[in-house]
Design a protein around this motif. Structure first.
Motif, short mmCIF file in Angstrom:
data_model
loop_
_atom_site.label_atom_id
_atom_site.label_comp_id
_atom_site.label_asym_id
_atom_site.label_seq_id
_atom_site.Cartn_x
_atom_site.Cartn_y
_atom_site.Cartn_z
N ALA A 192 -14.65 8.00 -1.91
CA ALA A 192 -13.75 8.11 -1.36
C ALA A 192 -12.21 8.76 -1.38
O ALA A 192 -11.97 9.60 -0.57
CB ALA A 192 -14.03 6.78 0.06
N SER A 193 -11.55 7.70 -2.52
CA SER A 193 -10.61 8.51 -2.98
C SER A 193 -10.22 9.30 -3.23
O SER A 193 -9.03 10.67 -3.72
CB SER A 193 -10.27 6.90 -3.50
N LYS A 197 -10.60 11.66 -0.29
CA LYS A 197 -9.28 12.02 -0.04
C LYS A 197 -8.22 12.99 -0.42
O LYS A 197 -7.61 14.01 0.23
CB LYS A 197 -8.87 10.35 0.47
N VAL A 241 -9.58 16.62 0.63
CA VAL A 241 -8.84 17.00 1.59
C VAL A 241 -7.54 16.87 1.29
O VAL A 241 -6.96 17.71 2.63
CB VAL A 241 -9.23 15.66 3.07
N ASP A 242 -6.21 15.85 1.30
CA ASP A 242 -5.28 16.20 1.49
C ASP A 242 -5.03 18.07 0.96
O ASP A 242 -4.15 18.72 1.36
CB ASP A 242 -4.59 14.93 0.95
N LEU A 267 -13.24 6.66 3.35
CA LEU A 267 -12.60 7.69 3.76
C LEU A 267 -12.11 8.29 5.09
O LEU A 267 -10.87 8.37 4.86
CB LEU A 267 -13.46 8.82 4.14
N LEU A 279 -9.00 5.89 4.50
CA LEU A 279 -8.07 6.29 3.53
C LEU A 279 -7.56 6.71 4.64
O LEU A 279 -6.22 7.06 4.00
CB LEU A 279 -8.51 6.37 2.34
N LEU A 280 -7.56 7.93 5.37
CA LEU A 280 -7.01 9.48 5.90
C LEU A 280 -6.62 8.54 7.26
O LEU A 280 -5.90 9.66 7.77
CB LEU A 280 -8.29 10.26 6.05
N GLN A 332 -13.29 8.45 13.11
CA GLN A 332 -14.89 8.11 12.49
C GLN A 332 -15.49 7.96 13.50
O GLN A 332 -15.90 7.39 14.28
CB GLN A 332 -14.58 7.60 11.31
N LYS A 358 -5.76 14.93 12.29
CA LYS A 358 -6.78 14.15 11.00
C LYS A 358 -7.80 14.88 10.90
O LYS A 358 -8.61 15.26 12.69
CB LYS A 358 -6.71 13.26 10.69
#
Length: 272
Positions: free
Chosen positions: A108-109, A112, A115-116, A142, A145-146, A150, A185
């Protein structure tokens, strides 16, 4: 809609018999000389992304995978189904992604970070879980973190004109419908079995997929770019202590009547 990201995972093919070497402890599941393929729930996510792309002309579908160099083949499968390009975060061959080394928080990190880096991501579609670890945690992690909206276990997805997503999701008691409002987002949605039936890639699309771009970046470079610590990424949050095969099922008995069946059940203490 401009862009949909679809993380996909390479796992042992669902039709394969899993082989376990009990002498190797948590590394017991054998991965050598075993057919690997895309996680079935990830296939559903890819199919849904392509269907949304077909409904929203101009949208781009990007398939992402984290794992050894063979993951490029898995990405090519997604490209043959209709994705536009791929991103491969390549790990060393001895890094296992089946919950032994890379676990959901690390994945997930990394996602992220993707995605960024990408511009104008509207939606991230994931399988609800992988069939090797069955965690079902990467999507929710995820989204956390964002700080993004969801929905999990999606059985139907509809996109509104305002950029919102209406999701019918599976629950233990049936289904519920929730709306993910546009928030600036990307929405994060995990896909369940009833959402769709993935298409089979045609031969012309398989050939076209070979020419579609796949960006490869090493795990070490990705971690450095994101300012993460490689040891922390590769250090499991949970430890797998033991892996073993389930015990063989006992042979059943044939009974001649209902009364005999009830008698057998009483003998085993299964009915009063």
């Amino acid at each position: 809609m401009k862009k949909i990201l679809v993380p996909i995972k390479r796992v042992i093919d669902y039709a394969q018999k899993i082989r376990v070497d009990p002498t190797k402890g948590p590394q017991g599941v054998q991965l050598k000389n075993v057919k690997m393929s895309m996680n079935p729930f990830c296939e559903i996510a890819v199919e849904e992304a392509i269907q949304l792309k077909e409904q929203n002309k101009g949208a781009e579908v990007v398939a992402i995978s984290v794992g050894p160099k063979q993951c490029t083949e898995t990405i090519r499968t997604a490209l043959a189904m209709g994705a536009d390009r791929g991103i491969h975060i390549e790990t060393k061959p001895d890094v296992r992604g089946d919950y032994i080394d890379l676990q959901p928080w690390a994945i997930a990190s990394l996602l992220k970070g993707i995605v960024d880096k990408e511009d104008a991501v509207d939606l991230v579609l994931l399988g609800k879980q992988s069939i090797d670890s069955d965690c079902g945690q990467t999507g929710p992690l995820l989204a956390g973190l964002l700080n993004a909206p969801q929905a999990t276990f999606a059985a139907n997805i509809e996109r509104g004109d305002d950029g919102s997503f209406t999701v019918e999701r599976e629950t233990d008691t049936g289904t519920e419908t929730i709306k993910l409002n546009a928030s600036g987002k990307p929405a994060v949605i995990t896909c369940d079995l009833r959402l769709n039936t993935p298409r089979y890639p045609t031969m012309p699309n398989i050939m076209k997929a070979k020419k579609k771009p796949v960006e490869t970046i090493s795990l070490e470079d990705m971690v450095k770019e994101l300012g993460l610590d490689l040891d922390e990424v590769l250090t499991p949050k949970n430890e797998v202590v033991e892996v073993y095969e389930p015990p063989p099922r006992k042979e059943g008995e044939t009974v001649g009547s209902i009364d005999e069946l009830i008698g057998k059940l009483k003998e085993k203490g299964l009915v009063a």
